[in-house]
Design a protein around this motif. Structure first.
Motif, PDB file in Angstrom:
ATOM      1  N   ASP A   1       0.972  -1.071   0.047  1.00  0.00           N
ATOM      2  CA  ASP A   1       0.144   0.224  -0.003  1.00  0.00           C
ATOM      3  C   ASP A   1       0.798   1.241   0.119  1.00  0.00           C
ATOM      4  O   ASP A   1       0.612   2.124  -0.722  1.00  0.00           O
ATOM      5  CB  ASP A   1      -0.970   0.012   1.202  1.00  0.00           C
ATOM      6  N   ALA A   2       1.892   1.308   0.621  1.00  0.00           N
ATOM      7  CA  ALA A   2       2.882   2.443   0.702  1.00  0.00           C
ATOM      8  C   ALA A   2       3.457   2.734  -0.636  1.00  0.00           C
ATOM      9  O   ALA A   2       3.596   3.739  -1.229  1.00  0.00           O
ATOM     10  CB  ALA A   2       3.769   2.228   1.776  1.00  0.00           C
ATOM     11  N   VAL A   3       3.831   1.401  -1.221  1.00  0.00           N
ATOM     12  CA  VAL A   3       4.493   1.665  -2.536  1.00  0.00           C
ATOM     13  C   VAL A   3       3.557   1.869  -3.537  1.00  0.00           C
ATOM     14  O   VAL A   3       3.819   2.989  -4.395  1.00  0.00           O
ATOM     15  CB  VAL A   3       5.205   0.297  -2.878  1.00  0.00           C
ATOM     16  N   LEU A   4       2.348   1.722  -3.454  1.00  0.00           N
ATOM     17  CA  LEU A   4       1.168   2.051  -4.490  1.00  0.00           C
ATOM     18  C   LEU A   4       1.139   3.659  -4.352  1.00  0.00           C
ATOM     19  O   LEU A   4       0.882   4.336  -5.220  1.00  0.00           O
ATOM     20  CB  LEU A   4       0.147   1.146  -4.401  1.00  0.00           C
ATOM     21  N   LEU A   5       0.805   4.024  -2.937  1.00  0.00           N
ATOM     22  CA  LEU A   5       0.825   5.283  -2.634  1.00  0.00           C
ATOM     23  C   LEU A   5       1.789   6.395  -3.397  1.00  0.00           C
ATOM     24  O   LEU A   5       1.359   7.361  -3.850  1.00  0.00           O
ATOM     25  CB  LEU A   5       0.524   5.825  -1.314  1.00  0.00           C
ATOM     26  N   SER A   6       3.090   5.963  -3.122  1.00  0.00           N
ATOM     27  CA  SER A   6       4.106   6.419  -3.743  1.00  0.00           C
ATOM     28  C   SER A   6       4.061   6.553  -5.071  1.00  0.00           C
ATOM     29  O   SER A   6       4.232   7.759  -5.642  1.00  0.00           O
ATOM     30  CB  SER A   6       5.462   5.978  -3.142  1.00  0.00           C
ATOM     31  N   GLY A   7       3.485   5.667  -5.865  1.00  0.00           N
ATOM     32  CA  GLY A   7       3.285   5.549  -7.362  1.00  0.00           C
ATOM     33  C   GLY A   7       2.311   6.642  -7.594  1.00  0.00           C
ATOM     34  O   GLY A   7       2.374   7.144  -8.845  1.00  0.00           O
ATOM     35  N   PHE A   8       1.118   6.695  -6.868  1.00  0.00           N
ATOM     36  CA  PHE A   8       0.036   7.379  -7.259  1.00  0.00           C
ATOM     37  C   PHE A   8       0.062   8.766  -6.844  1.00  0.00           C
ATOM     38  O   PHE A   8      -0.513   9.493  -7.596  1.00  0.00           O
ATOM     39  CB  PHE A   8      -1.393   6.834  -6.481  1.00  0.00           C
ATOM     40  N   SER A   9       1.129   9.173  -5.970  1.00  0.00           N
ATOM     41  CA  SER A   9       1.100  10.564  -5.737  1.00  0.00           C
ATOM     42  C   SER A   9       1.912  11.254  -6.778  1.00  0.00           C
ATOM     43  O   SER A   9       2.573  10.768  -7.299  1.00  0.00           O
ATOM     44  CB  SER A   9       2.017  10.756  -4.435  1.00  0.00           C
TER      45      SER A   9
END
Length: 246
Positions: free
Chosen positions: A34-42
């Motif tokens: 989830d943290a990695v996906l958030l960094s990709g989405f941001s």
């Protein structure tokens, strides 16, 4: 490469970005997808300032430093041991001039930082409301997963105060709370602008949602195409490899 002294039960993990590494302790809490996906989405514009609420071991500021041209990033973390690991990871990667780790409570973030002072705020908050049945509510993993020290409304209300007008808020959460999330964002004038649902497999229900809100934005939301994690058990879809940087 800079050497690091690890404390008891700590380990050093590769981040596949810029040669960066991160210190983690599996007994406390390790970052997840989830943290990695958030960094990709941001999204952070060049020269932007970023605040990550509840940064844990600093994973999101470190990944965003690698992926964007942000001028400065700050991680806020209430648990001193996690903040200590985050600070040492920042130092290990030579990022002390770009990333600050601040120990403090999300509920009091507006006392730690000036109002309207960040271009971007990110958060991977605790997902679970109900702490019923938790054996040890003070355990780091419990604090990371359950709303023991802060609520969704705490996160959103503080983000609304600390974002510049037109600033962007990025959140990863669970779809079962989507109505509450969107309602609370709208209540605090963080207008939901972009959403993406994350599915473990193409034929399964979504288990994560990524959201972007804009402080004072006009009502209009784009729903992006679904993000599928696995093509088959243990095999990521190409987009996931791209986000991870493999």
């Amino acid at each position: 490469m800079k050497e690091v002294k690890l404390k008891s039960k700590e380990r050093l993990d590769e981040l596949q970005r810029n040669g960066y590494r991160i210190i983690q302790n599996p007994d406390r809490f390790c970052f997840g997808m989830d943290a990695v996906l958030l960094s990709g989405f941001s999204q952070v514009k060049p020269g932007g300032t970023v605040l990550d609420l509840g940064t844990g071991t600093g994973i999101i500021p470190i990944l965003l430093e690698a992926k964007t041209s942000a001028a400065h990033l700050t991680g806020l973390e209430i648990q001193e041991e996690s903040a200590d690991m985050a600070r040492r990871s920042v130092e290990l990667n030579g990022l002390s001039s770009k990333i600050d780790i601040v120990i403090g409570d999300i509920k009091e973030a507006d006392r730690l930082f000036p109002p309207a002072s960040f271009d971007v705020i990110t958060c991977n908050p605790p997902y679970m409301v109900d702490s019923h049945g938790l054996k040890n509510p003070e355990e780091p993993k419990a604090i990371a997963r359950h709303e023991l020290l802060c609520t969704l409304e705490d996160v959103i209300s503080q983000a609304a105060m600390l974002l510049k007008p037109g600033g962007h808020f990025f959140l990863v959460h669970r779809p079962f709370r989507l109505a509450e999330i969107i309602g609370t964002m709208s209540q605090y004038k963080l207008e939901p602008k972009r959403m993406q649902l994350v599915y473990p497999f193409v034929d399964k229900e979504p288990n994560m949602v990524l959201l972007e809100g804009v402080r004072g934005g006009k009502p209009r939301m784009t729903v992006e195409k679904p993000l599928i994690i696995y093509s088959e058990p243990g095999v990521y879809m190409p987009e996931i490899y791209d986000i991870y940087g493999y």
